[in-house]
Motif scaffolding. Structure first.
Motif, mmCIF file in Angstrom:
data_model
loop_
_atom_site.group_PDB
_atom_site.id
_atom_site.type_symbol
_atom_site.label_atom_id
_atom_site.label_comp_id
_atom_site.label_asym_id
_atom_site.label_seq_id
_atom_site.Cartn_x
_atom_site.Cartn_y
_atom_site.Cartn_z
ATOM 1 N N MET A 80 -3.540 1.274 16.658
ATOM 2 C CA MET A 80 -2.956 0.588 15.514
ATOM 3 C C MET A 80 -1.437 0.654 15.624
ATOM 4 S SD MET A 80 -3.461 3.346 12.440
ATOM 5 C CE MET A 80 -2.398 2.404 11.373
ATOM 6 N N PRO A 81 -0.715 -0.286 15.067
ATOM 7 C CA PRO A 81 0.732 -0.264 15.179
ATOM 8 C C PRO A 81 1.308 0.895 14.390
ATOM 9 C CG PRO A 81 0.016 -1.971 13.662
ATOM 10 C CD PRO A 81 -1.214 -1.445 14.316
ATOM 11 N N ALA A 89 9.756 2.129 9.964
ATOM 12 C CA ALA A 89 10.706 2.485 8.915
ATOM 13 C C ALA A 89 10.008 2.428 7.577
ATOM 14 C CB ALA A 89 11.899 1.532 8.938
ATOM 15 N N TYR A 90 9.292 3.470 7.252
ATOM 16 C CA TYR A 90 8.470 3.334 6.067
ATOM 17 C C TYR A 90 8.550 4.487 5.096
ATOM 18 C CZ TYR A 90 5.222 -0.178 4.441
ATOM 19 O OH TYR A 90 4.662 -1.229 3.795
ATOM 20 N N THR A 91 8.467 5.734 5.595
ATOM 21 C CA THR A 91 8.304 6.853 4.694
ATOM 22 C C THR A 91 9.520 7.005 3.797
ATOM 23 O OG1 THR A 91 7.015 7.890 6.407
ATOM 24 C CG2 THR A 91 7.711 9.282 4.608
ATOM 25 N N THR A 92 9.299 7.278 2.510
ATOM 26 C CA THR A 92 10.380 7.332 1.542
ATOM 27 C C THR A 92 10.442 8.674 0.850
ATOM 28 O OG1 THR A 92 8.916 6.424 -0.146
ATOM 29 C CG2 THR A 92 10.239 4.874 1.102
ATOM 30 N N PHE A 93 10.225 9.761 1.589
ATOM 31 C CA PHE A 93 10.256 11.073 0.973
ATOM 32 C C PHE A 93 11.060 12.017 1.842
ATOM 33 C CE2 PHE A 93 7.563 13.723 3.634
ATOM 34 C CZ PHE A 93 7.101 12.758 4.496
ATOM 35 N N ALA A 94 11.439 13.163 1.280
ATOM 36 C CA ALA A 94 12.127 14.210 2.033
ATOM 37 C C ALA A 94 11.378 15.507 1.824
ATOM 38 C CB ALA A 94 13.572 14.352 1.546
ATOM 39 N N LEU A 95 11.057 16.181 2.914
ATOM 40 C CA LEU A 95 10.355 17.459 2.838
ATOM 41 C C LEU A 95 11.238 18.518 3.470
ATOM 42 C CD1 LEU A 95 6.834 16.212 3.858
ATOM 43 C CD2 LEU A 95 7.558 16.943 1.600
ATOM 44 N N VAL A 96 11.432 19.628 2.783
ATOM 45 C CA VAL A 96 12.343 20.658 3.242
ATOM 46 C C VAL A 96 11.579 21.755 3.961
ATOM 47 C CG1 VAL A 96 14.104 22.309 2.560
ATOM 48 C CG2 VAL A 96 13.874 20.164 1.312
ATOM 49 N N ALA A 97 11.902 21.997 5.226
ATOM 50 C CA ALA A 97 11.252 23.082 5.966
ATOM 51 C C ALA A 97 11.820 24.412 5.495
ATOM 52 C CB ALA A 97 11.507 22.914 7.460
ATOM 53 N N ALA A 98 10.948 25.385 5.238
ATOM 54 C CA ALA A 98 11.431 26.658 4.726
ATOM 55 C C ALA A 98 10.822 27.850 5.446
ATOM 56 C CB ALA A 98 11.152 26.761 3.227
ATOM 57 N N LEU A 99 9.495 27.921 5.560
ATOM 58 C CA LEU A 99 8.853 29.106 6.122
ATOM 59 C C LEU A 99 8.478 28.882 7.575
ATOM 60 C CD1 LEU A 99 6.507 29.936 3.128
ATOM 61 C CD2 LEU A 99 8.752 30.888 3.626
ATOM 62 N N ALA A 100 8.284 29.939 8.322
ATOM 63 C CA ALA A 100 7.877 29.812 9.719
ATOM 64 C C ALA A 100 6.452 29.335 9.792
ATOM 65 C CB ALA A 100 8.014 31.155 10.425
ATOM 66 N N GLN A 102 -1.041 -1.326 5.395
ATOM 67 C CA GLN A 102 0.195 -0.720 4.912
ATOM 68 C C GLN A 102 -0.010 0.748 4.567
ATOM 69 O OE1 GLN A 102 1.397 -3.241 1.683
ATOM 70 N NE2 GLN A 102 2.328 -4.772 3.010
ATOM 71 N N SER A 103 -1.127 1.038 3.912
ATOM 72 C CA SER A 103 -1.398 2.430 3.557
ATOM 73 C C SER A 103 -1.622 3.282 4.800
ATOM 74 C CB SER A 103 -2.616 2.505 2.635
ATOM 75 O OG SER A 103 -2.349 1.880 1.399
ATOM 76 N N LEU A 104 -2.342 2.750 5.780
ATOM 77 C CA LEU A 104 -2.579 3.503 7.009
ATOM 78 C C LEU A 104 -1.281 3.779 7.755
ATOM 79 C CD1 LEU A 104 -5.858 2.038 8.571
ATOM 80 C CD2 LEU A 104 -5.465 4.347 7.729
ATOM 81 N N MET A 105 -0.423 2.776 7.843
ATOM 82 C CA MET A 105 0.843 2.982 8.543
ATOM 83 C C MET A 105 1.707 4.009 7.825
ATOM 84 S SD MET A 105 1.985 -0.704 10.128
ATOM 85 C CE MET A 105 1.970 -1.610 8.591
ATOM 86 N N ASP A 116 -13.135 -4.296 11.449
ATOM 87 C CA ASP A 116 -13.519 -2.885 11.419
ATOM 88 C C ASP A 116 -12.299 -1.997 11.687
ATOM 89 O OD1 ASP A 116 -14.684 -0.360 11.733
ATOM 90 O OD2 ASP A 116 -16.540 -1.251 12.474
ATOM 91 N N ARG A 117 -12.020 -1.084 10.754
ATOM 92 C CA ARG A 117 -10.862 -0.198 10.872
ATOM 93 C C ARG A 117 -11.260 1.265 11.030
ATOM 94 N NH1 ARG A 117 -6.296 -2.811 9.120
ATOM 95 N NH2 ARG A 117 -5.282 -1.236 10.408
ATOM 96 N N ARG A 118 -12.503 1.538 11.351
ATOM 97 C CA ARG A 118 -12.944 2.931 11.419
ATOM 98 C C ARG A 118 -12.151 3.728 12.451
ATOM 99 N NH1 ARG A 118 -17.525 0.032 10.294
ATOM 100 N NH2 ARG A 118 -18.811 0.772 8.556
ATOM 101 N N ASN A 119 -11.904 3.133 13.603
ATOM 102 C CA ASN A 119 -11.147 3.846 14.636
ATOM 103 C C ASN A 119 -9.734 4.172 14.159
ATOM 104 O OD1 ASN A 119 -13.293 3.837 16.422
ATOM 105 N ND2 ASN A 119 -12.634 1.982 17.479
ATOM 106 N N ASP A 120 -9.096 3.205 13.485
ATOM 107 C CA ASP A 120 -7.750 3.433 12.974
ATOM 108 C C ASP A 120 -7.744 4.526 11.911
ATOM 109 O OD1 ASP A 120 -6.861 1.432 14.620
ATOM 110 O OD2 ASP A 120 -6.828 -0.104 13.077
ATOM 111 N N LEU A 121 -8.728 4.482 11.014
ATOM 112 C CA LEU A 121 -8.819 5.486 9.966
ATOM 113 C C LEU A 121 -9.024 6.877 10.568
ATOM 114 C CD1 LEU A 121 -11.054 3.374 7.602
ATOM 115 C CD2 LEU A 121 -8.886 4.371 6.887
ATOM 116 N N GLY A 122 -9.904 6.974 11.551
ATOM 117 C CA GLY A 122 -10.144 8.254 12.197
ATOM 118 C C GLY A 122 -8.917 8.771 12.914
ATOM 119 N N ALA A 123 -8.201 7.864 13.588
ATOM 120 C CA ALA A 123 -7.005 8.272 14.328
ATOM 121 C C ALA A 123 -5.949 8.840 13.394
ATOM 122 C CB ALA A 123 -6.443 7.087 15.112
ATOM 123 N N VAL A 124 -5.774 8.208 12.227
ATOM 124 C CA VAL A 124 -4.800 8.716 11.258
ATOM 125 C C VAL A 124 -5.255 10.065 10.707
ATOM 126 C CG1 VAL A 124 -3.738 8.310 9.010
ATOM 127 C CG2 VAL A 124 -3.905 6.449 10.659
#
Length: 738
Positions: free
Chosen positions: A1-2, A6-17, A266-269, A303-311
């Motif tokens: 799947m493609p 440029a999609y994700t619109t969040f920021a996650l802060v790394a803190a613990l090992a 869109q949701s899968l990507m 059929d999107r089963r392969n794409d869903l499984g890959a994600v």
């Protein structure tokens, strides 16, 4: 799947090992560490320690009873693991307890001794696949869940495919408030002119052409049902009107199928982008996905089963477990009657919507809950299940390292217990070459990071090079400087973050955050967009209450080289708006400019997920990771970046990772076509020459003497032609090879 560029619109802060699955180096332990006893609990804030000289394959497994409570006290013999259908010995089994949250009824109110503080939850709202009003009940339960978390628990809110998200934070009320403003945006699949056409009906008819509507054409039974429902087969209707009615319905079905497939894609990507970004956030994460449907397509061309499984399988490398809240049709009993009437879907639609969610949850080794009357039960269960897990260490075999996915199944002999674990793992392949030449690794430079204490075969690393005088006595030491080591990288340069395309990107972000800017602010933004930072300083007064203005001031001061005052402006901006990504990005640049790469890494890690469409963020973070010696993490980021941008912009970073891993030949093979295309890239030319010189100062070659000499000579000529600044270093590298 493609993949998503440029999609994700969040920021996650790394803190613990934390550590992702792969080869688990025993050198996490101290030199005197011993194997942890089976079933041992991990002390607070520590990872388990293991016998030196043993590489283990790591698997995280949640083992819960019928009520979702973790089952403690299991030993290695209580687990049954198969890899590709063959039994695999479990060497270690450590019970990791996570403190946080309020206790369930009947449980002690204080965390157990040895509990690691805090959990991390990422709430993901699949907005395009939730009908209007569908979030109301589930969001209410989520807010209750948030208010029961402990102060050490962190939560992020991610709206996909795009929307108002909240970065990882311990401010649970902020996330709760953001949930109140969310509403589903997915549309009920229905005809605008004719009676309702369900998802399941439309999918069954996706391949039906309009020729079925021709006079005398063969109409499928499913289509005939819809036509009859809409009066298109009335005996009194003329043949041409009947045909026209049929074509219109078929056309609308095609449009609706396209719409539902686009929402799924869109949701899968976006989910793929999220899971890939989470690889850069250390520690165990729990993802809770809210969705009404992810349609598999029902077979055939859709059929999107392969794409869903890959994600879904990406949850493993992200060190995350996935829970899905399927917002069932019963959820709409608590919303407006007008919406409920539209949402009255047949059972086939309920099944079609749930099927894709089951696939993605199953591939992730997670669980799915159907939310009908309320979601409190699901959140209570999730809180219990995620309070502890087992860290299993499996005995490795040679085939584990073949760079291919391997199916894994984890079970327990304990009756009545459920195990949630990933279903697949992959360890990047590492090819080991003869000593002195370095390993010839894959071109993507995906070798896992190792330490000097690991006894299993690892990329050969040579010692620090002697001076050119020692390596080549004829070279005059007074004029020829010693070559730098192959792993050495040049220090950070401010120009990396002040290039026009980079400043323009972040100025655009500042403009969006400024709301209704003043005339002076508008002029400052325009000046910054054009790179006229001196004019910006002259026209804009620093504003203690305006975060965007503070960042612009800081950028202008950074351009002038006024590091002390620039850093103060970036910190002030973050004090006003802690989520402002341009402030985080340039604060990282301020740290790097002062040689504090560790702090720069922390700042840029918080930015990379938000600014997933900006290659400069990846570039500076990869460089900083290499400078602090975190080669494995740098390689993982290179891999992610190359999956986003299919051009060659990340080739120099991939080569730098290969060099740092000891794979000099692999690095030079990567750089040869790049240099032909970009002969004026002096940094990359320096990297190539330094790598060749490194091999020769250690008594070896990269290819052979003649080839190495030809390459270093050509690269030196290109460097001089491009006006490279470090002529003395180049002279040393050339002398080392000649």
């Amino acid at each position: 799947m493609p993949r998503l560029a440029a999609y994700t619109t969040f920021a996650l802060v790394a803190a613990l090992a934390g550590s992702r699955l792969g080869l688990w180096p025993p050198a996490l332990a101290t030199a005197t560490s011993q194997e942890a006893p089976p079933g041992a609990q991990v002390p607070a804030g520590q990872l388990p320690t293991y016998r030196a000289g043993v590489d283990l394959v790591r698997v995280d497994a949640y083992v819960v009873d019928r009520d979702g409570r973790p089952v403690p006290g299991l030993k290695t013999t209580d687990f049954q693991v198969t890899v590709d259908g063959k039994p695999r010995r479990v060497v270690t089994a450590d019970f990791v307890k996570l403190a946080g949250g309020r206790s369930a009824p009947g449980e002690s109110g204080s965390p157990a001794a040895g509990a690691i503080p805090g959990r991390r939850y990422v709430l993901v709202v699949d907005q395009h696949n939730i009908q209007p009003g569908g979030l109301k009940v589930a969001a209410s339960a989520a807010r209750t869940f948030l208010r029961q978390l402990g102060p050490d628990d962190q939560v992020a809110l991610v709206v996909v495919p795009a929307g108002g998200s909240v970065s990882l934070t311990s401010d649970h009320e902020r996330v709760a408030r953001a949930l109140e403003n969310l509403h589903g945006s997915g549309e009920v699949l229905r005809s605008e002119v004719f009676a309702h056409v369900s998802v399941s009906e439309a999918l069954r008819l996706e391949s039906v052409g309009s020729d079925a509507c021709d006079p005398g054409g063969r109409i499928p039974a499913a289509l005939a049902t819809i036509l009859e429902r809409n009066g298109c087969l009335a005996a009194t209707m003329p043949e041409d009107e009947r045909s026209s009615c049929c074509r219109q319905i078929v056309g609308e079905i095609r449009q609706e199928v396209t719409s539902i497939q686009q929402a799924t894609s869109q949701s899968l990507m976006a989910l793929e982008s999220l899971l890939r970004a989470l690889r850069g956030v250390e520690g165990r994460k729990t993802i809770i996905l809210f969705s009404q449907r992810l349609v598999t397509g029902g077979g055939g061309s859709l059929d999107r089963r392969n794409d869903l499984g890959a994600v879904g399988r990406l949850a493993g490398p992200a060190n995350a477990n996935l829970y899905v809240l399927h917002l069932s049709r019963g959820m709409f009993d608590g919303i407006d009657a007008s919406v409920r009437q539209e949402a009255a879907l047949p059972f086939g639609d309920e099944t079609a919507g749930r099927e894709g969610l089951e696939v993605i949850a199953g591939a992730a080794g997670g669980a799915i809950f159907s939310v009908v009357a309320g979601a409190d039960f699901a959140f209570e269960r999730i809180a219990r299940e995620t309070s502890a897990y087992y860290l299993l260490g499996l005995e490795p075999v040679a085939d584990d390292r073949d760079g291919k996915p391997h199916q894994i199944r984890v079970r327990t002999v304990l009756s009545g217990a459920t195990v949630r674990a990933r279903t697949e793992f992959l360890i990047p392949k590492v090819d080991v070459a003869p000593a002195g030449q370095g390993p010839v690794a894959e071109a993507t430079a995906k070798a896992p990071e190792r330490t000097a204490k690991a006894a299993a075969p690892a990329p050969a690393k040579v010692a620090e090079p002697p001076t050119p005088a020692a390596a080549a006595p004829a070279a005059p030491t007074a004029t020829v400087p010693a070559p730098k080591t192959a792993t050495a990288l040049p220090p950070f340069e401010r120009t990396d973050v002040l290039r026009p395309e980079v400043t323009a990107h972040f100025v655009k972000r500042l403009e969006a955050s400024a709301g209704d800017p003043s005339p002076a602010m508008k002029e400052a933004i325009e000046a910054a967009r054009k790179g006229r930072f001196d004019a910006l300083l002259e026209g804009l007064a620093a504003s203690p209450d305006d975060a965007a203005a503070r960042v612009l001031w800081g950028m202008a001061l950074l351009t002038r080289g006024d590091l002390e005052n620039a850093g103060a402006e970036f910190r002030a901006a973050l004090a006003i708006d802690s989520e402002l990504s341009p402030a985080q990005f340039y604060l990282g640049a301020w740290h790097a400019a002062q040689g504090n790469d560790g702090e720069a890494v922390r700042a840029w890690q918080a930015v990379v997920a938000t600014e997933f469409d900006q290659p400069a963020v990846f570039e500076v973070l990869i460089d900083a990771l290499l400078r602090v010696g975190q080669v494995g993490r740098a390689g993982a980021l290179v891999e992610e970046a190359r999956s986003q941008w299919r051009d060659d912009r990340m080739t120099p970073r991939a080569a730098a990772v290969a060099v740092a891993s000891g794979d000099l030949r692999g690095a030079l093979d990567l750089l040869a076509p790049y240099v032909e295309k970009h002969p004026g890239d002096v940094r990359t030319l320096a990297l190539a020459m330094r790598a060749i010189a490194h091999a020769h100062t250690n008594g070896g070659t990269v290819f052979d003497g003649a080839t190495d000499k030809e390459r270093v000579t050509r690269y030196a000529q290109l460097y001089e032609k491009a006006g490279g600044p470090d002529k003395a270093a180049v002279a040393g590298w050339v002398a080392a090879v000649k």
